[in-house]
Scaffold this motif. Structure first.
Motif, short mmCIF file in Angstrom:
data_model
loop_
_atom_site.label_atom_id
_atom_site.label_comp_id
_atom_site.label_asym_id
_atom_site.label_seq_id
_atom_site.Cartn_x
_atom_site.Cartn_y
_atom_site.Cartn_z
N UNK A 1 -41.38 -4.09 16.08
CA UNK A 1 -40.18 -3.41 15.59
C UNK A 1 -39.00 -4.37 15.46
N UNK A 2 -38.96 -5.42 16.28
CA UNK A 2 -37.90 -6.43 16.16
C UNK A 2 -38.08 -7.22 14.86
N UNK A 3 -39.31 -7.60 14.55
CA UNK A 3 -39.58 -8.33 13.30
C UNK A 3 -39.30 -7.45 12.08
N UNK A 4 -39.51 -6.15 12.23
CA UNK A 4 -39.22 -5.22 11.14
C UNK A 4 -37.75 -5.33 10.73
N UNK A 5 -36.84 -5.28 11.72
CA UNK A 5 -35.41 -5.39 11.41
C UNK A 5 -35.06 -6.77 10.83
N UNK A 6 -35.63 -7.81 11.40
CA UNK A 6 -35.29 -9.17 10.97
C UNK A 6 -35.77 -9.44 9.54
N UNK A 7 -37.04 -9.12 9.27
CA UNK A 7 -37.62 -9.42 7.96
C UNK A 7 -37.03 -8.52 6.87
N UNK A 8 -36.79 -7.24 7.18
CA UNK A 8 -36.25 -6.34 6.16
C UNK A 8 -34.74 -6.52 5.97
N UNK A 9 -34.07 -7.18 6.91
CA UNK A 9 -32.64 -7.44 6.75
C UNK A 9 -32.34 -8.68 5.92
N UNK A 10 -33.25 -9.66 5.93
CA UNK A 10 -32.99 -10.93 5.24
C UNK A 10 -32.75 -10.82 3.74
N UNK A 11 -33.49 -9.96 2.99
CA UNK A 11 -33.26 -9.89 1.54
C UNK A 11 -31.84 -9.49 1.15
N UNK A 12 -31.13 -8.76 2.01
CA UNK A 12 -29.76 -8.36 1.67
C UNK A 12 -28.87 -9.59 1.52
N UNK A 13 -29.05 -10.58 2.37
CA UNK A 13 -28.25 -11.80 2.28
C UNK A 13 -28.60 -12.57 1.01
N UNK A 14 -29.90 -12.69 0.73
CA UNK A 14 -30.34 -13.42 -0.47
C UNK A 14 -29.80 -12.77 -1.74
N UNK A 15 -29.96 -11.45 -1.84
CA UNK A 15 -29.51 -10.77 -3.06
C UNK A 15 -28.00 -10.63 -3.13
N UNK A 16 -27.33 -10.70 -1.98
CA UNK A 16 -25.87 -10.74 -2.00
C UNK A 16 -25.36 -11.98 -2.70
N UNK A 17 -26.00 -13.11 -2.44
CA UNK A 17 -25.63 -14.37 -3.11
C UNK A 17 -25.97 -14.29 -4.60
N UNK A 18 -27.13 -13.74 -4.93
CA UNK A 18 -27.53 -13.60 -6.33
C UNK A 18 -26.54 -12.73 -7.09
N UNK A 19 -26.03 -11.67 -6.45
CA UNK A 19 -25.08 -10.76 -7.09
C UNK A 19 -23.83 -11.49 -7.58
N UNK A 20 -23.36 -12.46 -6.80
CA UNK A 20 -22.15 -13.22 -7.17
C UNK A 20 -22.31 -13.87 -8.54
N UNK A 21 -23.52 -14.32 -8.83
CA UNK A 21 -23.75 -15.08 -10.07
C UNK A 21 -24.26 -14.23 -11.24
N UNK A 22 -24.85 -13.07 -10.95
CA UNK A 22 -25.54 -12.34 -12.03
C UNK A 22 -24.93 -11.01 -12.42
N UNK A 23 -24.10 -10.41 -11.57
CA UNK A 23 -23.54 -9.10 -11.91
C UNK A 23 -22.34 -9.25 -12.83
N UNK A 24 -22.27 -8.42 -13.87
CA UNK A 24 -21.16 -8.44 -14.83
C UNK A 24 -20.28 -7.23 -14.60
N UNK A 25 -18.97 -7.44 -14.40
CA UNK A 25 -18.07 -6.34 -14.04
C UNK A 25 -17.87 -5.33 -15.17
N UNK A 26 -17.57 -5.80 -16.38
CA UNK A 26 -17.22 -4.91 -17.49
C UNK A 26 -17.95 -5.34 -18.76
N UNK A 27 -18.16 -4.40 -19.70
CA UNK A 27 -18.89 -4.75 -20.94
C UNK A 27 -18.25 -5.88 -21.74
#
Length: 405
Positions: free
Chosen positions: A154-180
């Protein structure tokens, strides 16, 4: 946005799977788990409205990236709790970190999609909820079997499933477009078309009735939406958090089998979300689509308890209930943007979501409390059924003006 919400929702509800072993390891009972599941939404409550306004006035990209990186850090820290108080504090901080994510995205969609298309768009986005559970259930079951570095699964469950949020948070900075108009990947004629359509829609709403922020938040319809959403969310999170534990008690199966069975209602929920979103946009009707879903949820939950210890019948009724518990999302979230726009819409959506999500505290906590007091989940699930029916009544109390809503 869909991928981000899959990650967000899994980090929000993976406690329901971790609890299968965490409860025994740390000596927690049902009311401790229910309180911890719910306290997430107390932290969530405080930043909802400011977060929604930041998306409207500043940047969806910057705000959503901040949210994901901070909640990823807290989600990983959940893997290192040892005491009840540590558990409570981290769940509270997880809610505070994620606050503003969901209403911010509903506001963000209003920058990109016309009202007539919005229920379908929300349906695709909200499909992340059942899909996160369809994927997360078996993955979590497998992770519970890990014992790396002398640490429980159960400890590894939290650790492994929490890590993608950090990775995709960084990706969001570069790939998300605010307005059309900022979208370099969109042809100029398409940019102009969607901007003109949205501006015309905004002008029409303001001509019909222009709301200020405070006026919108006091509006009768907004208050009813917030109250209705509170009862809906009470049912949603009470159901999703306790489902694996109830299935475990009914079936006596292994953790992996329980997580696989628990994925079945979410498969039904996924189909329901997509169908209701399509139907609501096709008919331009919102209230009855939302209300009928909650009525179905109430009927399914009460029948699941009437099934007693007949596991197959009870799980079938959970699947029926899930069609309503998840199907209401697209038609419901098309309602506030039907008559509000701009900062007033952002603030109102934040208020609806923040007040509504307090139901995420009430649902899990009350089921846990009642199960401890009665020795059964019947009273708790019956309360969730009643809550769904009350939500339907709130939605049907909305006034219909200027055609279907």
């Amino acid at each position: 946005m869909f991928l981000l919400f899959v990650i967000a929702y899994l980090d929000r509800v993976n406690l329901s799977y971790a609890a299968l072993d965490m409860k025994g390891d740390l000596g927690f009972n049902d009311d401790v788990l229910g309180f911890a599941a719910g306290i997430f939404f107390i932290g969530y409550f405080f930043l909802e409205i400011p977060g929604s306004i930041l998306v409207e006035r500043w940047s969806a990209r910057g705000w959503i990236a901040r949210i994901m990186i901070t909640w990823g850090v807290v989600a990983i820290a959940m893997g290192f709790v040892h005491t009840k108080n540590q558990f409570y504090v981290l769940r509270f901080l997880l809610g505070a970190a994620e606050a503003g994510f969901f209403p911010g995205i509903i506001v963000y969609f209003s920058h990109w999609f016309r009202n007539e298309d919005r229920a379908k768009v929300v349906a695709i986005f909200m499909a992340a909820i059942p899909i996160s559970n369809i994927i997360g259930s078996p993955v979590s079951g497998l992770l519970l079997g890990l014992h790396w570095l002398n640490m429980s699964g159960w400890r590894w469950l939290f650790i492994i499933e929490g890590a993608p949020a950090i990775v995709f948070g960084v990706i969001t900075i570069f790939f998300l477009t605010d307005r059309p108009h900022q979208a370099k990947w969109l042809p100029k004629d398409e940019q102009k078309w969607i901007v003109s359509e949205l501006e015309a829609e905004k002008a029409a709403k303001q001509k019909e009735q222009a709301f200020g922020v405070l006026q919108a938040m006091r509006n009768r319809e907004v208050v009813l939406l917030a109250l209705g959403y509170f009862f809906m969310v009470t049912t949603l999170y009470g159901f999703s958090f306790w489902l694996p534990t109830i299935v475990k008690k009914l079936s006596g199966a292994s953790n992996l089998t329980v997580t696989l069975i628990s994925a079945l209602p979410y498969c039904v929920g996924l189909a329901s979300i997509l169908f209701v979103g399509w139907s609501s946009d096709r008919t331009r009707e919102r209230r009855w689509h939302t209300a009928w879903c909650m009525i179905v949820a109430g009927i399914g939950l009460i029948l699941s308890m009437a099934a007693g210890d007949r596991a197959t019948l009870a799980i079938s009724m959970f699947c029926f209930a899930a069609a309503g518990i998840y199907g209401y999302f697209p038609s419901f979230w098309a309602l506030p943007t039907n008559f509000l726009t701009g900062t007033a819409a952002a603030a109102s959506i934040g208020m609806i979501n923040s007040i509504g999500n307090l139901g995420g505290f009430v649902g899990p906590y009350l089921v846990g409390y009642l199960s401890k007091r009665t020795g059964s989940y019947v009273a708790g699930v019956s309360y969730l059924s009643l809550s769904a029916v009350i939500a339907a009544g709130m939605i049907l109390s909305l006034r219909v003006r200027h055609g279907k809503r």
